[in-house]
Design an enzyme around this catalytic site. Structure first.
Site, PDB file in Angstrom:
ATOM      1  N   ASN A   9       0.169  -5.494   8.097  1.00  0.00           N
ATOM      2  CA  ASN A   9       0.828  -6.009   6.890  1.00  0.00           C
ATOM      3  C   ASN A   9       2.316  -5.730   7.069  1.00  0.00           C
ATOM      4  O   ASN A   9       2.764  -4.609   6.870  1.00  0.00           O
ATOM      5  CB  ASN A   9       0.272  -5.293   5.651  1.00  0.00           C
ATOM      6  CG  ASN A   9       1.007  -5.686   4.384  1.00  0.00           C
ATOM      7  OD1 ASN A   9       1.812  -6.619   4.393  1.00  0.00           O
ATOM      8  ND2 ASN A   9       0.722  -4.989   3.294  1.00  0.00           N
ATOM      9  N   LYS A  11       4.661  -6.694   5.305  1.00  0.00           N
ATOM     10  CA  LYS A  11       5.381  -6.631   4.017  1.00  0.00           C
ATOM     11  C   LYS A  11       6.673  -7.448   4.132  1.00  0.00           C
ATOM     12  O   LYS A  11       6.723  -8.402   4.892  1.00  0.00           O
ATOM     13  CB  LYS A  11       5.622  -5.176   3.612  1.00  0.00           C
ATOM     14  CG  LYS A  11       4.330  -4.347   3.658  1.00  0.00           C
ATOM     15  CD  LYS A  11       4.408  -3.058   2.939  1.00  0.00           C
ATOM     16  CE  LYS A  11       3.055  -2.342   3.062  1.00  0.00           C
ATOM     17  NZ  LYS A  11       2.971  -1.154   2.228  1.00  0.00           N
ATOM     18  N   HIS A  94      -2.831  -6.770  -3.252  1.00  0.00           N
ATOM     19  CA  HIS A  94      -2.238  -5.539  -2.727  1.00  0.00           C
ATOM     20  C   HIS A  94      -1.655  -4.729  -3.889  1.00  0.00           C
ATOM     21  O   HIS A  94      -1.143  -5.302  -4.855  1.00  0.00           O
ATOM     22  CB  HIS A  94      -1.142  -5.875  -1.710  1.00  0.00           C
ATOM     23  CG  HIS A  94      -0.646  -4.694  -0.961  1.00  0.00           C
ATOM     24  ND1 HIS A  94       0.272  -3.816  -1.495  1.00  0.00           N
ATOM     25  CD2 HIS A  94      -0.976  -4.206   0.263  1.00  0.00           C
ATOM     26  CE1 HIS A  94       0.494  -2.852  -0.619  1.00  0.00           C
ATOM     27  NE2 HIS A  94      -0.248  -3.067   0.442  1.00  0.00           N
ATOM     28  N   GLU A  96       1.014  -3.266  -4.265  1.00  0.00           N
ATOM     29  CA  GLU A  96       2.420  -3.575  -4.584  1.00  0.00           C
ATOM     30  C   GLU A  96       2.521  -4.815  -5.456  1.00  0.00           C
ATOM     31  O   GLU A  96       3.421  -4.930  -6.289  1.00  0.00           O
ATOM     32  CB  GLU A  96       3.229  -3.727  -3.278  1.00  0.00           C
ATOM     33  CG  GLU A  96       3.473  -2.369  -2.632  1.00  0.00           C
ATOM     34  CD  GLU A  96       3.587  -2.385  -1.111  1.00  0.00           C
ATOM     35  OE1 GLU A  96       3.782  -3.468  -0.528  1.00  0.00           O
ATOM     36  OE2 GLU A  96       3.467  -1.298  -0.511  1.00  0.00           O
ATOM     37  N   GLU A 165      -7.406   0.798  -0.189  1.00  0.00           N
ATOM     38  CA  GLU A 165      -6.080   1.371   0.035  1.00  0.00           C
ATOM     39  C   GLU A 165      -5.717   2.281  -1.129  1.00  0.00           C
ATOM     40  O   GLU A 165      -5.211   1.826  -2.157  1.00  0.00           O
ATOM     41  CB  GLU A 165      -5.034   0.259   0.134  1.00  0.00           C
ATOM     42  CG  GLU A 165      -5.235  -0.679   1.305  1.00  0.00           C
ATOM     43  CD  GLU A 165      -3.916  -1.313   1.738  1.00  0.00           C
ATOM     44  OE1 GLU A 165      -3.605  -1.236   2.929  1.00  0.00           O
ATOM     45  OE2 GLU A 165      -3.190  -1.859   0.894  1.00  0.00           O
ATOM     46  N   GLY A 171       2.375   4.040   2.546  1.00  0.00           N
ATOM     47  CA  GLY A 171       3.786   4.254   2.883  1.00  0.00           C
ATOM     48  C   GLY A 171       4.266   5.679   2.626  1.00  0.00           C
ATOM     49  O   GLY A 171       5.459   5.950   2.656  1.00  0.00           O
ATOM     50  N   SER A 209      -1.126   4.568   5.353  1.00  0.00           N
ATOM     51  CA  SER A 209      -0.603   5.460   6.390  1.00  0.00           C
ATOM     52  C   SER A 209      -1.531   5.609   7.592  1.00  0.00           C
ATOM     53  O   SER A 209      -1.599   6.671   8.208  1.00  0.00           O
ATOM     54  CB  SER A 209      -0.251   6.830   5.803  1.00  0.00           C
ATOM     55  OG  SER A 209       0.752   6.684   4.796  1.00  0.00           O
TER      56      SER A 209
HETATM   57  P1  PGA Z   1       1.137   1.744   5.191  1.00  0.00           P
HETATM   58  O1  PGA Z   1       0.820   0.444   4.298  1.00  0.00           O
HETATM   59  O2  PGA Z   1       0.289   1.644   6.413  1.00  0.00           O
HETATM   60  O3  PGA Z   1       2.604   1.641   5.490  1.00  0.00           O
HETATM   61  O4  PGA Z   1       0.800   2.930   4.345  1.00  0.00           O
HETATM   62  C1  PGA Z   1      -0.470  -0.077   4.211  1.00  0.00           C
HETATM   63  C2  PGA Z   1      -0.480  -1.242   3.254  1.00  0.00           C
HETATM   64  O5  PGA Z   1       0.244  -1.192   2.250  1.00  0.00           O
HETATM   65  O6  PGA Z   1      -1.195  -2.229   3.467  1.00  0.00           O
END
Ligand code: PGA
Length: 247
Positions: A9, A11, A94, A96, A165, A171, A209
């Site tokens: 991803n 982003k 997601h 976010e 997630e 993140g 992460s």
């Molecule tokens: P990350 O993000 O691996 O940077 O924690 C995962 C995601 O948001 O899909």
């Protein structure tokens, strides 16, 4: 055993030049892969990255799709448009998007429906916040989020991918322990099993992460069928190491 899926991803990161360099490094490193691989890229780069990976082991995914089919929805991208660009996957719901764009369970369920109708595999994200985990509500939250998708999509949910997630792990560098992740994956697996006779087809990814160092242990869990990888998917060597851990 299901073939694992490792989906990056990206982003809101990348540029034409940076994408080409990253994809080239990935393609050089993914000769013999035993898992499915995707990169979910920002909408403006879907066509460009699609052209770069055409005919390779890497599929292209989008990061969002409209809950509407077509019409006066300025700025939205429809599932039909994604199909037009030969997009294979789309991340839906997601955290976010739930958090910053007010996406509700119902909106997420409708987006999943549009993706499925267009023949695109939705990667449906569910996960609890830190305060929900601390309040002992993890199961209740993820089950509610998945239930909305099941309710709207019925038996078609055998065609989805689920991504667990935990919001507190995204993140942040804080990964769910393999046991914590497996526990939630098992809950989701049971819920899918009750909803479709073909639940064994549904892959449940872990995201939050995931990196080169922790991927193998997470991916070794019974109900973890792959990863949705944010930060580490922007570094070719790290992403390749995760792909290798899934093989
Ligand atoms: P990350 O993000 O691996 O940077 O924690 C995962 C995601 O948001 O899909």
């Amino acid at each position: 055993m299901k073939k694992k899926l490792i989906a990056g991803n990206w982003k809101m990161n990348g540029s034409t030049v940076a994408n080409a360099a990253l994809v080239q490094q990935l393609l050089e490193g993914v000769n013999q892969v035993a898992c499915d691989i995707a990169v979910c890229v920002p909408a403006p780069y879907l066509a460009g990255v699609g052209a770069l990976v055409k005919g390779t082991a890497i599929a292209v995914g989008a990061q969002d799709v409209s809950a509407h089919e077509a019409g006066a929805y300025t700025g939205e991208v429809s599932a039909g448009m994604l199909r037009d660009l030969a997009v294979r996957y789309v991340i839906v719901g997601h955290s976010e998007r739930r958090q910053y764009h007010g996406e509700t369970d119902a909106v997420v369920a409708n987006k999943v429906q549009k993706a499925l109708a267009a023949g695109i595999v939705p990667i449906v994200c569910v996960g609890e916040t830190l305060s929900e985990r601390e309040a002992g509500q993890t199961e209740e939250v993820v089950k509610r989020q998945l239930a909305a998708v099941i309710h709207t999509n019925g038996h078609c949910i055998s065609e989805i991918v689920v991504a667990y997630e935990p919001v507190w792990a995204i993140g942040t560098g804080k990964t769910a322990s393999p046991e914590q992740a497996q526990q939630v994956h098992a809950v989701l697996r049971t819920q899918l099993h009750a909803a479709t006779a073909h639940s064994d087809r549904v892959r449940i990814l872990y995201g939050g992460s995931m990196n080169a160092a922790n991927a193998a242990e997470l991916l070794a869990q019974t109900d973890i069928d792959g990863g949705l990888v944010g930060g580490a998917s922007l570094k070719a060597l790290d992403f390749l190491a995760i792909i290798a851990a899934a093989a």
